[in-house]
Design a protein around this motif. Structure first.
Motif, short mmCIF file in Angstrom:
data_model
loop_
_atom_site.label_atom_id
_atom_site.label_comp_id
_atom_site.label_asym_id
_atom_site.label_seq_id
_atom_site.Cartn_x
_atom_site.Cartn_y
_atom_site.Cartn_z
N THR A 105 27.02 44.93 33.82
CA THR A 105 27.35 43.69 34.51
C THR A 105 28.07 42.72 33.56
O THR A 105 29.09 42.15 33.90
CB THR A 105 26.09 43.03 35.09
N VAL A 106 27.52 42.56 32.36
CA VAL A 106 28.12 41.66 31.38
C VAL A 106 29.49 42.18 30.95
O VAL A 106 30.44 41.41 30.81
CB VAL A 106 27.18 41.48 30.16
N LEU A 107 29.62 43.50 30.78
CA LEU A 107 30.90 44.09 30.39
C LEU A 107 31.96 43.87 31.47
O LEU A 107 33.09 43.49 31.17
CB LEU A 107 30.72 45.59 30.11
N LEU A 108 31.59 44.08 32.73
CA LEU A 108 32.53 43.87 33.83
C LEU A 108 32.95 42.40 33.90
O LEU A 108 34.14 42.10 34.05
CB LEU A 108 31.92 44.31 35.16
N ASN A 109 32.00 41.49 33.75
CA ASN A 109 32.33 40.06 33.75
C ASN A 109 33.25 39.71 32.60
O ASN A 109 34.18 38.93 32.75
CB ASN A 109 31.06 39.21 33.69
N PHE A 110 33.00 40.30 31.41
CA PHE A 110 33.85 40.04 30.26
C PHE A 110 35.27 40.54 30.50
O PHE A 110 36.24 39.84 30.20
CB PHE A 110 33.28 40.70 28.99
N ILE A 111 35.40 41.74 31.04
CA ILE A 111 36.75 42.30 31.29
C ILE A 111 37.50 41.42 32.28
O ILE A 111 38.68 41.10 32.09
CB ILE A 111 36.64 43.76 31.78
N LEU B 44 36.93 38.23 32.92
CA LEU B 44 37.17 36.96 32.26
C LEU B 44 38.34 37.06 31.29
O LEU B 44 39.24 36.21 31.29
CB LEU B 44 35.91 36.52 31.52
N ALA B 45 38.38 38.12 30.49
CA ALA B 45 39.48 38.30 29.54
C ALA B 45 40.81 38.46 30.28
O ALA B 45 41.84 37.93 29.86
CB ALA B 45 39.21 39.52 28.66
N PHE B 46 40.79 39.18 31.40
CA PHE B 46 42.01 39.36 32.18
C PHE B 46 42.51 38.04 32.77
O PHE B 46 43.70 37.74 32.72
CB PHE B 46 41.78 40.40 33.28
N ILE B 47 41.60 37.25 33.30
CA ILE B 47 41.97 35.95 33.87
C ILE B 47 42.53 35.03 32.77
O ILE B 47 43.54 34.36 32.96
CB ILE B 47 40.77 35.28 34.56
N ILE B 48 41.88 35.01 31.61
CA ILE B 48 42.38 34.18 30.50
C ILE B 48 43.76 34.66 30.08
O ILE B 48 44.66 33.86 29.82
CB ILE B 48 41.39 34.19 29.33
N PHE B 49 43.96 35.98 30.02
CA PHE B 49 45.28 36.53 29.68
C PHE B 49 46.33 36.04 30.67
O PHE B 49 47.42 35.61 30.27
CB PHE B 49 45.22 38.06 29.67
N LEU B 50 46.02 36.09 31.96
CA LEU B 50 46.99 35.64 32.97
C LEU B 50 47.28 34.15 32.83
O LEU B 50 48.44 33.72 32.97
CB LEU B 50 46.47 35.95 34.37
N MET B 51 46.24 33.35 32.54
CA MET B 51 46.45 31.92 32.39
C MET B 51 47.29 31.61 31.16
O MET B 51 48.22 30.79 31.22
CB MET B 51 45.10 31.20 32.32
#
Length: 142
Positions: free
Chosen positions: A90-96, A98-105
């Protein structure tokens, strides 16, 4: 130098103040990104693949634990050794996500910066020498 004066000098350095501002802005930005993931992205993921909460997934390595028991109840069983991999997933999926959203931003912000930098700047004002040369050129044309 007294301890208080030394601490005040340290705390008022520009780097420390910049770091404090960065931490505060980072915390606020973290809340925004967390809300984007939790409130906007995860419902879409849930609609596609179901509820992505793996927190109750575990393997019983040793002991007698009833099947289908929630993780917290399974941990209460004495003599049970439990490999709880679901929380990690669950934490790993949330991190991935989150990292993807930050990358897009960051990518969007960088593209806005390049558009601003690509705008042609106004030509610099002519120097005094250039003005004098233009006057000489204009007088020779007459």
């Amino acid at each position: 130098m007294s301890f208080i004066k030394e601490f005040k000098q340290f705390a008022m350095k520009g780097n420390v103040v910049d770091l404090a501002v960065g931490v505060i802005i980072g915390a606020a930005f973290g809340k925004i990104v967390d809300s984007v993931v939790k409130d906007l992205i995860m419902p879409i993921v849930s609609a596609i693949i179901g509820q992505p909460d793996f927190s109750n997934l575990y393997l019983v390595l040793k002991g007698d634990v009833a099947k289908g028991l929630p993780l917290e109840d399974a941990r209460k069983v004495t003599d049970a050794v439990i490999f709880a991999y679901g929380s990690f997933l669950t934490v790993l999926l949330n991190f991935i996500l989150l990292a993807f959203i930050i990358f897009l931003m960051v990518k969007a912000i960088n593209s806005m910066r390049t558009k601003e930098e690509a705008k042609p700047a106004a030509p610099p004002a002519p120097t005094a020498t250039e003005k004098l040369l233009m006057e000489i050129r204009d007088s020779l044309k007459k």
